[in-house]
Design a protein around this motif. Structure first.
Motif, PDB file in Angstrom:
ATOM      1  N   LYS A  87     -17.111  34.616 -48.769  1.00 45.28           N
ATOM      2  CA  LYS A  87     -17.600  33.247 -48.706  1.00 45.28           C
ATOM      3  C   LYS A  87     -18.872  33.123 -49.521  1.00 45.28           C
ATOM      4  O   LYS A  87     -19.775  33.954 -49.395  1.00 45.28           O
ATOM      5  N   THR A  88     -18.951  32.099 -50.354  1.00 48.19           N
ATOM      6  CA  THR A  88     -20.198  31.820 -51.058  1.00 48.19           C
ATOM      7  C   THR A  88     -20.965  30.775 -50.257  1.00 48.19           C
ATOM      8  O   THR A  88     -20.367  29.917 -49.597  1.00 48.19           O
ATOM      9  N   THR A  89     -22.272  30.871 -50.322  1.00 43.09           N
ATOM     10  CA  THR A  89     -23.119  29.995 -49.538  1.00 43.09           C
ATOM     11  C   THR A  89     -24.479  29.853 -50.204  1.00 43.09           C
ATOM     12  O   THR A  89     -24.877  30.714 -50.988  1.00 43.09           O
ATOM     13  N   ALA A  90     -25.166  28.793 -49.877  1.00 44.29           N
ATOM     14  CA  ALA A  90     -26.536  28.627 -50.358  1.00 44.29           C
ATOM     15  C   ALA A  90     -27.491  29.478 -49.533  1.00 44.29           C
ATOM     16  O   ALA A  90     -28.559  29.858 -50.016  1.00 44.29           O
ATOM     17  N   ASP A  91     -27.101  29.805 -48.294  1.00 49.54           N
ATOM     18  CA  ASP A  91     -28.005  30.503 -47.386  1.00 49.54           C
ATOM     19  C   ASP A  91     -27.239  31.487 -46.509  1.00 49.54           C
ATOM     20  O   ASP A  91     -26.671  31.106 -45.487  1.00 49.54           O
ATOM     21  N   ALA A  92     -27.228  32.744 -46.896  1.00 51.60           N
ATOM     22  CA  ALA A  92     -26.512  33.774 -46.136  1.00 51.60           C
ATOM     23  C   ALA A  92     -27.161  34.060 -44.790  1.00 51.60           C
ATOM     24  O   ALA A  92     -26.517  34.615 -43.904  1.00 51.60           O
ATOM     25  N   SER A  93     -28.411  33.662 -44.609  1.00 50.98           N
ATOM     26  CA  SER A  93     -29.051  33.896 -43.310  1.00 50.98           C
ATOM     27  C   SER A  93     -28.410  33.043 -42.220  1.00 50.98           C
ATOM     28  O   SER A  93     -28.548  33.336 -41.040  1.00 50.98           O
ATOM     29  N   ALA A  94     -27.674  32.005 -42.600  1.00 50.50           N
ATOM     30  CA  ALA A  94     -27.020  31.127 -41.635  1.00 50.50           C
ATOM     31  C   ALA A  94     -25.535  31.472 -41.462  1.00 50.50           C
ATOM     32  O   ALA A  94     -24.746  30.634 -41.026  1.00 50.50           O
ATOM     33  N   ALA A  95     -25.154  32.706 -41.756  1.00 52.05           N
ATOM     34  CA  ALA A  95     -23.741  33.107 -41.715  1.00 52.05           C
ATOM     35  C   ALA A  95     -23.105  32.847 -40.357  1.00 52.05           C
ATOM     36  O   ALA A  95     -21.983  32.340 -40.285  1.00 52.05           O
ATOM     37  N   GLU A  96     -23.797  33.187 -39.287  1.00 54.89           N
ATOM     38  CA  GLU A  96     -23.230  33.000 -37.950  1.00 54.89           C
ATOM     39  C   GLU A  96     -22.921  31.526 -37.695  1.00 54.89           C
ATOM     40  O   GLU A  96     -21.888  31.184 -37.118  1.00 54.89           O
ATOM     41  N   LYS A  97     -23.799  30.658 -38.140  1.00 55.86           N
ATOM     42  CA  LYS A  97     -23.590  29.220 -37.993  1.00 55.86           C
ATOM     43  C   LYS A  97     -22.384  28.780 -38.821  1.00 55.86           C
ATOM     44  O   LYS A  97     -21.553  27.994 -38.363  1.00 55.86           O
ATOM     45  N   HIS A  98     -22.275  29.302 -40.045  1.00 57.60           N
ATOM     46  CA  HIS A  98     -21.144  28.956 -40.905  1.00 57.60           C
ATOM     47  C   HIS A  98     -19.817  29.412 -40.291  1.00 57.60           C
ATOM     48  O   HIS A  98     -18.809  28.709 -40.399  1.00 57.60           O
ATOM     49  N   ILE A  99     -19.817  30.592 -39.684  1.00 59.47           N
ATOM     50  CA  ILE A  99     -18.589  31.109 -39.075  1.00 59.47           C
ATOM     51  C   ILE A  99     -18.065  30.110 -38.054  1.00 59.47           C
ATOM     52  O   ILE A  99     -16.879  29.770 -38.043  1.00 59.47           O
ATOM     53  N   TYR A 100     -18.951  29.617 -37.205  1.00 58.48           N
ATOM     54  CA  TYR A 100     -18.541  28.667 -36.175  1.00 58.48           C
ATOM     55  C   TYR A 100     -18.215  27.296 -36.767  1.00 58.48           C
ATOM     56  O   TYR A 100     -17.148  26.742 -36.519  1.00 58.48           O
ATOM     57  N   ASN A 101     -19.137  26.741 -37.556  1.00 53.77           N
ATOM     58  CA  ASN A 101     -18.965  25.375 -38.070  1.00 53.77           C
ATOM     59  C   ASN A 101     -17.745  25.219 -38.976  1.00 53.77           C
ATOM     60  O   ASN A 101     -17.126  24.163 -39.007  1.00 53.77           O
ATOM     61  N   ARG A 102     -17.421  26.251 -39.712  1.00 55.69           N
ATOM     62  CA  ARG A 102     -16.296  26.165 -40.658  1.00 55.69           C
ATOM     63  C   ARG A 102     -15.065  26.905 -40.158  1.00 55.69           C
ATOM     64  O   ARG A 102     -14.094  27.062 -40.891  1.00 55.69           O
ATOM     65  N   ALA A 103     -15.130  27.370 -38.911  1.00 56.82           N
ATOM     66  CA  ALA A 103     -13.998  28.036 -38.242  1.00 56.82           C
ATOM     67  C   ALA A 103     -13.474  29.236 -39.028  1.00 56.82           C
ATOM     68  O   ALA A 103     -12.271  29.484 -39.079  1.00 56.82           O
ATOM     69  N   TYR A 104     -14.373  29.992 -39.631  1.00 60.92           N
ATOM     70  CA  TYR A 104     -13.952  31.184 -40.360  1.00 60.92           C
ATOM     71  C   TYR A 104     -13.327  32.211 -39.420  1.00 60.92           C
ATOM     72  O   TYR A 104     -12.448  32.973 -39.826  1.00 60.92           O
ATOM     73  N   HIS A 105     -13.747  32.239 -38.167  1.00 60.18           N
ATOM     74  CA  HIS A 105     -13.168  33.167 -37.198  1.00 60.18           C
ATOM     75  C   HIS A 105     -11.703  32.808 -36.929  1.00 60.18           C
ATOM     76  O   HIS A 105     -10.869  33.687 -36.768  1.00 60.18           O
ATOM     77  N   ARG A 106     -11.395  31.516 -36.925  1.00 57.93           N
ATOM     78  CA  ARG A 106     -10.014  31.070 -36.724  1.00 57.93           C
ATOM     79  C   ARG A 106      -9.154  31.454 -37.927  1.00 57.93           C
ATOM     80  O   ARG A 106      -8.042  31.962 -37.793  1.00 57.93           O
ATOM     81  N   GLN A 107      -9.686  31.218 -39.127  1.00 60.35           N
ATOM     82  CA  GLN A 107      -8.960  31.540 -40.355  1.00 60.35           C
ATOM     83  C   GLN A 107      -8.675  33.042 -40.435  1.00 60.35           C
ATOM     84  O   GLN A 107      -7.549  33.454 -40.723  1.00 60.35           O
ATOM     85  N   LEU A 108      -9.691  33.847 -40.157  1.00 59.37           N
ATOM     86  CA  LEU A 108      -9.517  35.293 -40.260  1.00 59.37           C
ATOM     87  C   LEU A 108      -8.560  35.818 -39.191  1.00 59.37           C
ATOM     88  O   LEU A 108      -7.742  36.708 -39.466  1.00 59.37           O
ATOM     89  N   ALA A 109      -8.626  35.258 -37.986  1.00 57.54           N
ATOM     90  CA  ALA A 109      -7.691  35.665 -36.928  1.00 57.54           C
ATOM     91  C   ALA A 109      -6.256  35.363 -37.355  1.00 57.54           C
ATOM     92  O   ALA A 109      -5.348  36.193 -37.170  1.00 57.54           O
ATOM     93  N   MET A 110      -6.048  34.209 -37.953  1.00 57.35           N
ATOM     94  CA  MET A 110      -4.708  33.827 -38.390  1.00 57.35           C
ATOM     95  C   MET A 110      -4.215  34.742 -39.507  1.00 57.35           C
ATOM     96  O   MET A 110      -3.059  35.167 -39.511  1.00 57.35           O
ATOM     97  N   TYR A 111      -5.083  35.060 -40.462  1.00 58.76           N
ATOM     98  CA  TYR A 111      -4.698  35.975 -41.535  1.00 58.76           C
ATOM     99  C   TYR A 111      -4.344  37.357 -40.981  1.00 58.76           C
ATOM    100  O   TYR A 111      -3.347  37.962 -41.394  1.00 58.76           O
TER     101      TYR A 111
END
Length: 193
Positions: A87-111
């Protein structure tokens, strides 16, 4: 000057010769070099991206709902049974927030579940966050089992909802108001309670 006929002819010739190529600006090129350099210098990111299949498209049928599912995986390391999403981002320090807000955990679980369906092997998931501007900070880590489970619960719920809607042929939508209005601040009216 860009307004001259000679300039326009050179641009047209350049575009003709390079019509099958993607043209990037110097700024875009510098960003790509910065990202690649930062990822290459990060031990865990390199570990997660080496010796894998990249941009892997997968299609599978969900066992419970019968729905056809698909995904496009950034990197799958078959030997490690690891799915990595970059994932590219402007701020990697906010990764945990991005995981939740963009549902990356859901996407990765499905993959992971899709690949397990296709290969018969349990998969692990990892995320890499790379900043798109200097200093091109990078963070990489596996996704916790709790996060994968939460993502799995979420996507399973959504698949069941889709299957139910298909079966009933009823797709819930938005409620329509009795009439359209504009926000109270626009008309300088006091909001109603």
């Amino acid at each position: 000057p860009k307004s001259t006929k000679a300039y326009k002819e050179k641009v047209a010739e350049f575009e003709r010769v390079n019509r099958d190529k993607i043209i990037v600006t110097q700024g875009e090129y510098n960003t790509m070099v910065g990202l690649v350099s930062a990822l290459s210098a990060h031990r865990r990111a390199t570990e997660y991206l080496n010796l894998g299949q990249y941009e892997l498209s997968i299609v599978w049928r969900d066992v419970e709902t019968g729905l056809l599912c698909k995904g496009r995986i950034d990197c799958w390391q078959k030997a490690e049974s690891r799915v990595t999403d970059l994932k590219t981002t402007a701020d990697a320090s906010a990764a945990e927030k991005h995981i939740y807000n963009r549902a990356y955990h859901r996407q990765l679980a499905m993959y992971c579940d899709g690949l397990e369906t296709l290969t018969g092997r349990e998969q692990r998931g990892a995320l890499i966050f790379a900043e798109t501007s200097e200093p091109f900070g990078v963070r990489a880590a596996p996704l916790s089992e709790d996060a994968i489970e939460a993502g799995r619960d979420d996507y399973r719920r959504l698949l069941r909802q889709i299957a139910e809607c298909r079966e009933s042929r009823h797709w819930p939508g938005y409620e329509s108001p009795d009439e359209w209005s504009v926000p109270a601040w626009l008309t300088n009216e006091e909001p109603l309670d």
